[in-house]
Every structure is written in structure tokens, then in C-alpha cells.
Scaffold this motif. Structure first.
Motif, PDB file in Angstrom:
ATOM      1  N   PRO A  92      -9.228 -29.471 -29.616  1.00  0.00           N
ATOM      2  CA  PRO A  92      -9.332 -29.595 -28.158  1.00  0.00           C
ATOM      3  C   PRO A  92      -8.733 -28.392 -27.440  1.00  0.00           C
ATOM      4  CG  PRO A  92      -8.318 -31.557 -29.148  1.00  0.00           C
ATOM      5  CD  PRO A  92      -8.335 -30.489 -30.190  1.00  0.00           C
ATOM      6  N   ARG A  93      -9.357 -27.984 -26.369  1.00  0.00           N
ATOM      7  CA  ARG A  93      -8.769 -26.916 -25.539  1.00  0.00           C
ATOM      8  C   ARG A  93      -7.514 -27.423 -24.846  1.00  0.00           C
ATOM      9  NH1 ARG A  93     -12.090 -26.405 -19.857  1.00  0.00           N
ATOM     10  NH2 ARG A  93     -12.392 -28.633 -19.489  1.00  0.00           N
ATOM     11  N   HIS A  94      -7.467 -28.724 -24.598  1.00  0.00           N
ATOM     12  CA  HIS A  94      -6.266 -29.349 -24.047  1.00  0.00           C
ATOM     13  C   HIS A  94      -5.702 -30.278 -25.117  1.00  0.00           C
ATOM     14  CE1 HIS A  94      -8.525 -28.872 -20.007  1.00  0.00           C
ATOM     15  NE2 HIS A  94      -7.821 -27.790 -20.273  1.00  0.00           N
ATOM     16  N   ALA A  95      -4.492 -30.012 -25.550  1.00  0.00           N
ATOM     17  CA  ALA A  95      -3.893 -30.799 -26.624  1.00  0.00           C
ATOM     18  C   ALA A  95      -2.389 -30.591 -26.590  1.00  0.00           C
ATOM     19  CB  ALA A  95      -4.464 -30.387 -27.988  1.00  0.00           C
ATOM     20  N   TYR A  96      -1.714 -31.310 -27.468  1.00  0.00           N
ATOM     21  CA  TYR A  96      -0.278 -31.140 -27.615  1.00  0.00           C
ATOM     22  C   TYR A  96       0.041 -29.664 -27.805  1.00  0.00           C
ATOM     23  CZ  TYR A  96       4.264 -31.286 -29.987  1.00  0.00           C
ATOM     24  OH  TYR A  96       5.550 -31.064 -30.373  1.00  0.00           O
ATOM     25  N   ASN A  97       0.972 -29.172 -27.008  1.00  0.00           N
ATOM     26  CA  ASN A  97       1.274 -27.745 -26.982  1.00  0.00           C
ATOM     27  C   ASN A  97       1.620 -27.200 -28.358  1.00  0.00           C
ATOM     28  OD1 ASN A  97       3.506 -25.415 -26.141  1.00  0.00           O
ATOM     29  ND2 ASN A  97       1.745 -25.530 -24.770  1.00  0.00           N
ATOM     30  N   GLY A  98       2.371 -27.965 -29.143  1.00  0.00           N
ATOM     31  CA  GLY A  98       2.753 -27.511 -30.478  1.00  0.00           C
ATOM     32  C   GLY A  98       1.557 -27.332 -31.396  1.00  0.00           C
ATOM     33  N   THR A  99       0.584 -28.222 -31.294  1.00  0.00           N
ATOM     34  CA  THR A  99      -0.633 -28.094 -32.106  1.00  0.00           C
ATOM     35  C   THR A  99      -1.410 -26.848 -31.725  1.00  0.00           C
ATOM     36  OG1 THR A  99      -0.799 -30.514 -32.303  1.00  0.00           O
ATOM     37  CG2 THR A  99      -2.778 -29.239 -32.784  1.00  0.00           C
ATOM     38  N   VAL A 100      -1.581 -26.633 -30.420  1.00  0.00           N
ATOM     39  CA  VAL A 100      -2.317 -25.458 -29.944  1.00  0.00           C
ATOM     40  C   VAL A 100      -1.624 -24.174 -30.392  1.00  0.00           C
ATOM     41  CG1 VAL A 100      -3.052 -24.204 -27.884  1.00  0.00           C
ATOM     42  CG2 VAL A 100      -3.301 -26.692 -27.979  1.00  0.00           C
ATOM     43  N   GLY A 320       2.896 -21.716 -22.820  1.00  0.00           N
ATOM     44  CA  GLY A 320       1.799 -21.930 -23.752  1.00  0.00           C
ATOM     45  C   GLY A 320       0.739 -22.896 -23.258  1.00  0.00           C
ATOM     46  N   GLU A 321       0.950 -23.505 -22.085  1.00  0.00           N
ATOM     47  CA  GLU A 321      -0.027 -24.468 -21.563  1.00  0.00           C
ATOM     48  C   GLU A 321      -1.288 -23.732 -21.103  1.00  0.00           C
ATOM     49  OE1 GLU A 321      -0.787 -28.511 -21.209  1.00  0.00           O
ATOM     50  OE2 GLU A 321       1.044 -27.546 -21.918  1.00  0.00           O
ATOM     51  N   PRO A 322      -2.478 -24.233 -21.437  1.00  0.00           N
ATOM     52  CA  PRO A 322      -3.719 -23.536 -21.074  1.00  0.00           C
ATOM     53  C   PRO A 322      -3.858 -23.350 -19.567  1.00  0.00           C
ATOM     54  CG  PRO A 322      -4.156 -25.278 -22.665  1.00  0.00           C
ATOM     55  CD  PRO A 322      -2.740 -25.450 -22.220  1.00  0.00           C
TER      56      PRO A 322
END
Length: 354
Positions: A92-100, A320-322
Motif C-alpha cells: 500500500p502507498r499508505h501503510a504503517y510507517n515502519g513497513t513503508v 517518513g509519512e507519504p
């Protein structure tokens, strides 16, 4: 292993010692780094009776077999470690910050390639599955609260030869069971709703395939991303009231979402209709959103979520947030307090925005 009793009953009873004379009602905390030789454990990195009790309970709730990890990110990292060199991960383009951030780090080092998608656009996700090794989903997403069609995407991913992972932290197994919808792996930050009291760092993976379970356990044993015994015990203790906490917090969230939608300071309310996370976009942008998050007395300005207490934060304060997340978006983790007290505090904070 699947348990066909009500989830509320499973949450209370799974993972307990046998009903025999003089057995304790609760699994004790086993503080041991090594065990007498000749069995399956041998050493504290390979297993612990207290971890096992937590794993039995979560596995029963999700309908699979669980493994506990030292944190949610340790669980995420273990799953991503299974992706072959240069293979593609859809996420996902939007997801838990740690995963991204983990995905970005792996891609920057040439380990994997990543395609970020809008999980609510089912056709786009299905198209992205065709050359993927792994499809990672969140539903609802963090913090945008988009919903994925897990069953349709899982079918397409399987047809393309990809595995499907669902981060079920927001929904919990009480509201959504991804393994039943076709997912191969479920991931949890047990720090959040499962433990539920903002006092534990713990992660978990749940799978239905015994062979995959063995592979993942082998990775955990080798890497050493194992949970603390006390943390596993606390998480299991927290799960005993999971159904009550989710029921109350979800009812509070639905009512607050309704009221927030009518407040003139709020430009948008994002609530998928279930769960206890509500995201709002403050109409006047980032500064007004910051004033809002610092203006509450009962709601705590803090990251993380899923505790009995209500918290809120502006997500774009994290670098780190999109950029596709609005500057004024505030994520609210709704707790189990009285809804009128929660609303009064939110309303007075919103009313002070100039």
C-alpha cells in the motif's frame, strides 16, 4: 488451530493450562534462558511456555498457528526476509510507517523492487500482482483508512504465484480474519489492540500452512527476534478483554465520527464503519491540526494506538509519512472512556482553533 467457539469465548479461554486439579488458571511466566536437554525447546531462543500460551490464543482467534516476535517490525522484517533477491513486492502507498520504511530500505539496497498501490483500487492491485512475489495489504490502511478487497486480491495473487500478507493490526481478528479470505500470512503489532494497555512491545505472525510456519520459525530462531517472556504474558493478559475493549472503543469511534463530521473545523472525516481508528482532516491545515492535538486535556498527544486510553497525532509530523497524506490529517485512536467526556474534550480543542 481454528477454534469454532465465539471469538469472545476464545479470547478468554484459549491458551490456558488444562482444567486439572491444582493447575493454575493462568499460564505462569517462565523465566528461563535454557531448558533440560531432550525436548523441543533446549534453549530460550527456540521457545517458551509463556510465548506458547500467547501463540495458542492468537492462533485460535485468527484460525491458524501463531509465532510471537519482539516487535511488530520484527515480524514485518521476518516476512520480508523471505522475498527472493530482486523480486517484487506490492504494497500500500499508505501503510504503517515502519513497513513503508523497511520496504524503501530494502529497495534502496537492491534487495527487492516495490510497487506502491492504492489498495482501494482493486483493479490496479490485481494488475500489479501479475509479476509479484509478495502482495502486502493493510485494511484499513494506516492512517488513511482505505479498505482493500482482500478476497479478490488474494485470489488474483495466488493465480499469479504470489503470497499475500495482511497486516490485521487495526481490524483485529474479532472484526476480520484474513486467512479465511485467502491470505497466506497475517501480521500483528501486538503492541496495539491485542495487548491493549500501551505497556508492551510485541509482534506476531499467523499462518495456516504448517510448512510456512516452520520456515518462519526457523527465521525467528536464527535471527533471534524473540519476545520477552513478561511481554508475552502481558499481551495474553490483555487479550482476555479484547472483545470488550474493541466493542466499547468501536461504539465510541462511530459516535465521534458522526459528531466530528458536523464540526466546522473539520474538513473531512475518514471512518470505514468499523474499528476504533478515526482520521480527520482539519480544514485549516497543519498549524490548526497541531493546535488541535495540543489543545486536548483528556486525549493524549502520542503516537501508536490501540490502548484503553484515547490518543491523537498529526501524522505528517513524521518525515517518513507519504506526501499523499494531507498535512492536516489527525489520526485518533479512540479508547474506552465515556464517549461524552471524549467528545467534550475534542470539541473544546476544536473550538479554540482561530
Amino acid at each position: 488451530m481454528a477454534d469454532h467457539r465465539s471469538p469472545a469465548t476464545v479470547a478468554v479461554h484459549a491458551g490456558r493450562p488444562p482444567h486439572e486439579a491444582d493447575e493454575p488458571l493462568n499460564t505462569p511466566i517462565t523465566m528461563a534462558s535454557t531448558f533440560v536437554a531432550g525436548g523441543d525447546r533446549e534453549y530460550g531462543r527456540y521457545g517458551n511456555p509463556t510465548w506458547q500460551a500467547f501463540e495458542e490464543a492468537l492462533g485460535a482467534l485468527e484460525g491458524g498457528s501463531a509465532l510471537a516476535f519482539s516487535s511488530g517490525l520484527a515480524a514485518v522484517s521476518t516476512v520480508l526476509d523471505l522475498v527472493g533477491q530482486g523480486m517484487k513486492v506490492v504494497a500500500p502507498r499508505h501503510a504503517y510507517n515502519g513497513t513503508v520504511l523497511q520496504l524503501a530500505d530494502l529497495e534502496a539496497r537492491g534487495r527487492i523492487t516495490t510497487e506502491l498501490v492504492d489498495v482501494a483500487d482493486t483493479d490496479a492491485v490485481v494488475a500489479a500482482c501479475q509479476d509479484a512475489a509478495l502482495v502486502w495489504l493493510e485494511s484499513p490502511t494506516n492512517p488513511a483508512l482505505e479498505i482493500a478487497d482482500i478476497e479478490t486480491i488474494a485470489t488474483a495473487a495466488r493465480d499469479a504465484g504470489a503470497h499475500v500478507v495482511v497486516d490485521n493490526t487495526f481490524a483485529t481478528p474479532l472484526l476480520q480474519k484474513p486467512l479465511e479470505l485467502g491470505a497466506d500470512i497475517v501480521v500483528h503489532s501486538a503492541t496495539k489492540y491485542l495487548a491493549g494497555h500501551s505497556d508492551v512491545l510485541l509482534g506476531a505472525i499467523v499462518v495456516a500452512d504448517p510448512e510456512l510456519l516452520g520456515v518462519l520459525k526457523g527465521r525467528r530462531d536464527l535471527i533471534g527476534a524473540v519476545p520477552g517472556t513478561f511481554e508475552a504474558w502481558l499481551a495474553l493478559r490483555g487479550m482476555r478483554t479484547l472483545h470488550l475493549r474493541v466493542e466499547r472503543a468501536q461504539a465510541n469511534a462511530a459516535e465521534l465520527a458522526r459528531r466530528l463530521a458536523e464540526h466546522p473545523a473539520i474538513g473531512e472525516v475518514r471512518y470505514p464503519g468499523f474499528g476504533a481508528i478515526v482520521s480527520v482532516v482539519v480544514a485549516q491545515g497543519a498549524l490548526a491540526a497541531d493546535l488541535f492535538t495540543h489543545g486536548t486535556a483528556l486525549w493524549v498527544h502520542a503516537t501508536s494506538l490501540g490502548g484503553v486510553e484515547s490518543t491523537l497525532e498529526r501524522r505528517r509530523r513524521w518525515k517518513g509519512e507519504p506526501t499523499t497524506i494531507p498535512e492536516g490529517l489527525v489520526r485518533l485512536s479512540v479508547g474506552i472512556e465515556d464517549v461524552e467526556d471524549l467528545w467534550a474534550d475534542l470539541a473544546q480543542a476544536l473550538d479554540t482553533i482561530p
